[in-house]
Structures are given as C-alpha cells and as structure tokens.
Design a protein around this motif. Structure first.
Motif, PDB file in Angstrom:
ATOM      1  N   VAL A  81       0.844  -1.202   0.000  1.00 54.70           N
ATOM      2  CA  VAL A  81       0.000   0.000   0.000  1.00 54.70           C
ATOM      3  C   VAL A  81       0.878   1.251   0.000  1.00 54.70           C
ATOM      4  O   VAL A  81       0.641   2.204  -0.755  1.00 54.70           O
ATOM      5  N   GLY A  82       1.905   1.255   0.848  1.00 48.91           N
ATOM      6  CA  GLY A  82       2.802   2.409   0.898  1.00 48.91           C
ATOM      7  C   GLY A  82       3.521   2.642  -0.421  1.00 48.91           C
ATOM      8  O   GLY A  82       3.691   3.790  -0.855  1.00 48.91           O
ATOM      9  N   ALA A  83       3.941   1.559  -1.077  1.00 54.97           N
ATOM     10  CA  ALA A  83       4.602   1.695  -2.371  1.00 54.97           C
ATOM     11  C   ALA A  83       3.647   2.275  -3.413  1.00 54.97           C
ATOM     12  O   ALA A  83       4.040   3.102  -4.244  1.00 54.97           O
ATOM     13  N   TRP A  84       2.374   1.860  -3.345  1.00 50.40           N
ATOM     14  CA  TRP A  84       1.370   2.392  -4.273  1.00 50.40           C
ATOM     15  C   TRP A  84       1.178   3.892  -4.065  1.00 50.40           C
ATOM     16  O   TRP A  84       1.126   4.661  -5.025  1.00 50.40           O
ATOM     17  N   LEU A  85       1.101   4.330  -2.811  1.00 53.89           N
ATOM     18  CA  LEU A  85       0.960   5.756  -2.524  1.00 53.89           C
ATOM     19  C   LEU A  85       2.165   6.540  -3.048  1.00 53.89           C
ATOM     20  O   LEU A  85       2.019   7.631  -3.607  1.00 53.89           O
ATOM     21  N   SER A  86       3.353   5.977  -2.878  1.00 51.65           N
ATOM     22  CA  SER A  86       4.557   6.628  -3.389  1.00 51.65           C
ATOM     23  C   SER A  86       4.545   6.681  -4.916  1.00 51.65           C
ATOM     24  O   SER A  86       4.941   7.681  -5.527  1.00 51.65           O
ATOM     25  N   ASP A  87       4.096   5.593  -5.546  1.00 51.36           N
ATOM     26  CA  ASP A  87       4.006   5.560  -7.011  1.00 51.36           C
ATOM     27  C   ASP A  87       3.038   6.624  -7.526  1.00 51.36           C
ATOM     28  O   ASP A  87       3.273   7.243  -8.563  1.00 51.36           O
ATOM     29  N   LEU A  88       1.923   6.821  -6.808  1.00 52.02           N
ATOM     30  CA  LEU A  88       0.981   7.865  -7.192  1.00 52.02           C
ATOM     31  C   LEU A  88       1.660   9.232  -7.202  1.00 52.02           C
ATOM     32  O   LEU A  88       1.425  10.063  -8.095  1.00 52.02           O
ATOM     33  N   ALA A  89       2.505   9.472  -6.204  1.00 53.33           N
ATOM     34  CA  ALA A  89       3.186  10.758  -6.106  1.00 53.33           C
ATOM     35  C   ALA A  89       4.151  10.960  -7.267  1.00 53.33           C
ATOM     36  O   ALA A  89       4.201  12.044  -7.876  1.00 53.33           O
ATOM     37  N   ILE A  90       4.926   9.935  -7.585  1.00 57.36           N
ATOM     38  CA  ILE A  90       5.890  10.045  -8.680  1.00 57.36           C
ATOM     39  C   ILE A  90       5.168  10.216 -10.017  1.00 57.36           C
ATOM     40  O   ILE A  90       5.577  11.022 -10.874  1.00 57.36           O
ATOM     41  N   ALA A  91       4.077   9.463 -10.209  1.00 54.83           N
ATOM     42  CA  ALA A  91       3.324   9.567 -11.452  1.00 54.83           C
ATOM     43  C   ALA A  91       2.733  10.968 -11.612  1.00 54.83           C
ATOM     44  O   ALA A  91       2.744  11.546 -12.708  1.00 54.83           O
ATOM     45  N   ALA A  92       2.216  11.525 -10.515  1.00 57.42           N
ATOM     46  CA  ALA A  92       1.649  12.875 -10.572  1.00 57.42           C
ATOM     47  C   ALA A  92       2.720  13.907 -10.905  1.00 57.42           C
ATOM     48  O   ALA A  92       2.489  14.834 -11.691  1.00 57.42           O
ATOM     49  N   LEU A  93       3.906  13.745 -10.318  1.00 60.48           N
ATOM     50  CA  LEU A  93       4.996  14.689 -10.584  1.00 60.48           C
ATOM     51  C   LEU A  93       5.416  14.619 -12.046  1.00 60.48           C
ATOM     52  O   LEU A  93       5.612  15.653 -12.707  1.00 60.48           O
ATOM     53  N   ALA A  94       5.527  13.405 -12.575  1.00 64.87           N
ATOM     54  CA  ALA A  94       5.909  13.242 -13.977  1.00 64.87           C
ATOM     55  C   ALA A  94       4.848  13.811 -14.908  1.00 64.87           C
ATOM     56  O   ALA A  94       5.157  14.363 -15.973  1.00 64.87           O
ATOM     57  N   ARG A  95       3.608  13.713 -14.509  1.00 62.33           N
ATOM     58  CA  ARG A  95       2.493  14.157 -15.346  1.00 62.33           C
ATOM     59  C   ARG A  95       2.290  15.677 -15.305  1.00 62.33           C
ATOM     60  O   ARG A  95       1.938  16.301 -16.308  1.00 62.33           O
ATOM     61  N   GLU A  96       2.511  16.285 -14.137  1.00 56.75           N
ATOM     62  CA  GLU A  96       2.092  17.672 -13.940  1.00 56.75           C
ATOM     63  C   GLU A  96       3.233  18.683 -13.838  1.00 56.75           C
ATOM     64  O   GLU A  96       2.995  19.892 -13.908  1.00 56.75           O
ATOM     65  N   ALA A  97       4.459  18.227 -13.649  1.00 55.97           N
ATOM     66  CA  ALA A  97       5.577  19.171 -13.550  1.00 55.97           C
ATOM     67  C   ALA A  97       5.757  19.894 -14.888  1.00 55.97           C
ATOM     68  O   ALA A  97       5.647  19.287 -15.961  1.00 55.97           O
ATOM     69  N   ARG A  98       6.040  21.191 -14.812  1.00 59.57           N
ATOM     70  CA  ARG A  98       6.242  21.971 -16.035  1.00 59.57           C
ATOM     71  C   ARG A  98       7.054  23.219 -15.694  1.00 59.57           C
ATOM     72  O   ARG A  98       7.167  23.614 -14.525  1.00 59.57           O
ATOM     73  N   ALA A  99       7.594  23.807 -16.727  1.00 61.41           N
ATOM     74  CA  ALA A  99       8.369  25.046 -16.542  1.00 61.41           C
ATOM     75  C   ALA A  99       7.488  26.112 -15.930  1.00 61.41           C
ATOM     76  O   ALA A  99       6.304  26.244 -16.271  1.00 61.41           O
ATOM     77  N   GLY A 100       8.067  26.862 -15.003  1.00 59.23           N
ATOM     78  CA  GLY A 100       7.346  27.948 -14.340  1.00 59.23           C
ATOM     79  C   GLY A 100       6.908  27.620 -12.931  1.00 59.23           C
ATOM     80  O   GLY A 100       6.672  28.526 -12.119  1.00 59.23           O
ATOM     81  N   LEU A 101       6.776  26.324 -12.613  1.00 56.13           N
ATOM     82  CA  LEU A 101       6.408  25.930 -11.249  1.00 56.13           C
ATOM     83  C   LEU A 101       7.642  25.985 -10.354  1.00 56.13           C
ATOM     84  O   LEU A 101       8.758  25.678 -10.791  1.00 56.13           O
TER      85      LEU A 101
END
Length: 240
Positions: free
Chosen positions: A168-188
């Motif tokens: 479960v903890g690994a899944w929560l961590s994976d969600l965080a990494i996936a969100a960062l890869a998906r939403e990170a962009r220049a300007g943030l």
C-alpha cells in the motif's frame, strides 16, 4: 503516464477509519517483544517516544507518536500508555489496541515509574528515544537494560500482513511520482512541485514523511542531491 493501481484485495485496508493491523498481528509483535525481554532477563519494557519520534510505540500499540508516549509492557499484562497532550487522549484511546491510555499530566516519566513500581518491576528494558533527565529518573528506581538494538531486528522480520501494508505504501509513493511526472512543467517552483506530490496521496490516507525536491540547471548545476526544504526556485527549460 498511467496511474498506478492497487490490488483489489488491499483496498479494504484503506477503507478503515484509521489504518489498523489485525489482533493477530499485534499478538505476534507482543510475543516477539516478550522473547527479546526474556533474552535480556527483563521483567518489563518501557517503550518510549517523543516529538513524533520512536516508532516502537506505534509498532506495539498502533498509536503514532505526537508529543510524548510511554508504554509499560509485560507479557500477559494489559499495556499502559501515558501520553501528552490531554486533548490527544480521545483519539489515542480510539486507535491504540488493547492498551489502557492515560494522560501523562506533564509529569515526565513519573507516572510510568509509579506504574512499574506497582507491578514490582525490577529489571526494565528501554526501547525508543527518551530524554536524559527521564532516563536518570528511571535509573534511580530500576536496573535498566538498553533494548534499542533489539528493535530493528523485531522490525526486520516482516509478517505477510506487514508486507501487504508495504505494498500500500509503495502504491501511494508511485501515485506521487506519477503525478509529478504528469504535472511538472516550466514555471512551477519547488513548493508547487511538493504540492503536486502531496495531493496525489493525501486523499487516500497517506501522510508525509519526506519528499525532497531539488531543481537545478543541467548546464550550470548548483546541487548534487535534492534539498531537504523546498525553495521558490522555478523550473526552467534545461533543468533537472
């Protein structure tokens, strides 16, 4: 990036009002601690935690450390836990398993000492962080044994139930990494990147331990490891 998925059989773990291990798991842990006590000739153990440190308290009772928690443990006897602050009592009594939870009354370690003396304790094992003044008070009453080195070994022997929670903890961590890869962009900036990370798992019951973030130019790098605190440094083209 596709969103990480969690095995269906593990979802009920997250649907509880608060995360809980089973009675059988706590019985296993108490038995393991009793064996460590016997190896060192202890009749009682005081499991300690202060200022959110000392995971042995949560391992034994289910209660995460807030300000202070001292657990008096002996095989076959009901555990007694003294916590600060008074307003933390209702939730601690709800979460802690098979434990009599009491207010510490800002008396430091005195309540625990009185509880140990009422049980005729003589040789007491200490496990977890405890301020020197409290150790000194205990040493004036009992023969103390440092059981700190035993705790990592108790934790290393994982049960199937604990491994499921690791999934479960690994899944929560994976969600965080996936969100960062998906939403990170220049300007943030780094703080906004951290908000993306936390937003991914908080709604599922995850809590933050660490997520270090470091943004630097590949052409002129100014750090070799992520910073421990997030800055206002903004992401630009060519950054790592």
């Amino acid at each position: 990036m596709t969103s990480p998925t969690l095995e269906g059989r593990l979802r009920p773990l997250l649907e509880q009002d608060y995360p809980r291990f089973s009675d059988a798991e706590f019985t296993r842990r108490r038995s393991a601690l009793a064996q460590s006590m016997a190896k060192h000739g202890c009749d009682h153990v005081l499991v300690c935690g202060e200022n959110r440190a000392g995971s042995g308290v949560q391992w034994l009772t289910g209660w995460p450390i807030t300000a202070e928690a001292l657990v008096v443990f002996a095989p076959g006897a009901r555990e007694r836990m003294f916590i600060e602050w008074f307003n933390h009592l209702p939730l601690a009594r709800r979460i802690a398993r098979d434990t009599e939870v009491e207010w510490g009354e800002h008396r430091g370690v005195r309540n625990a000492i009185e509880a140990l003396k009422s049980r005729s304790a003589r040789r007491v094992g200490l496990m977890g962080p405890l301020a020197w003044s409290k150790v000194r008070a205990l040493a004036g009453e009992f023969d103390l044994v440092d059981l700190g080195p035993e705790y990592p070994w108790l934790r290393m022997r994982k049960s199937d139930e604990e491994i499921d929670w690791l999934r479960v903890g690994a899944w929560l961590s994976d969600l965080a990494i996936a969100a960062l890869a998906r939403e990170a962009r220049a300007g943030l900036n780094e703080r906004e990147l951290a908000a993306i990370v936390e937003h991914a798992y908080v709604g599922h019951g995850g809590t933050t331990l660490i997520h270090y973030i470091g943004v630097t130019s590949m052409a002129n790098p100014d750090l070799c490891v992520p910073r421990q605190f997030h800055s206002t440094r903004r992401v630009s083209a060519g950054d790592a």
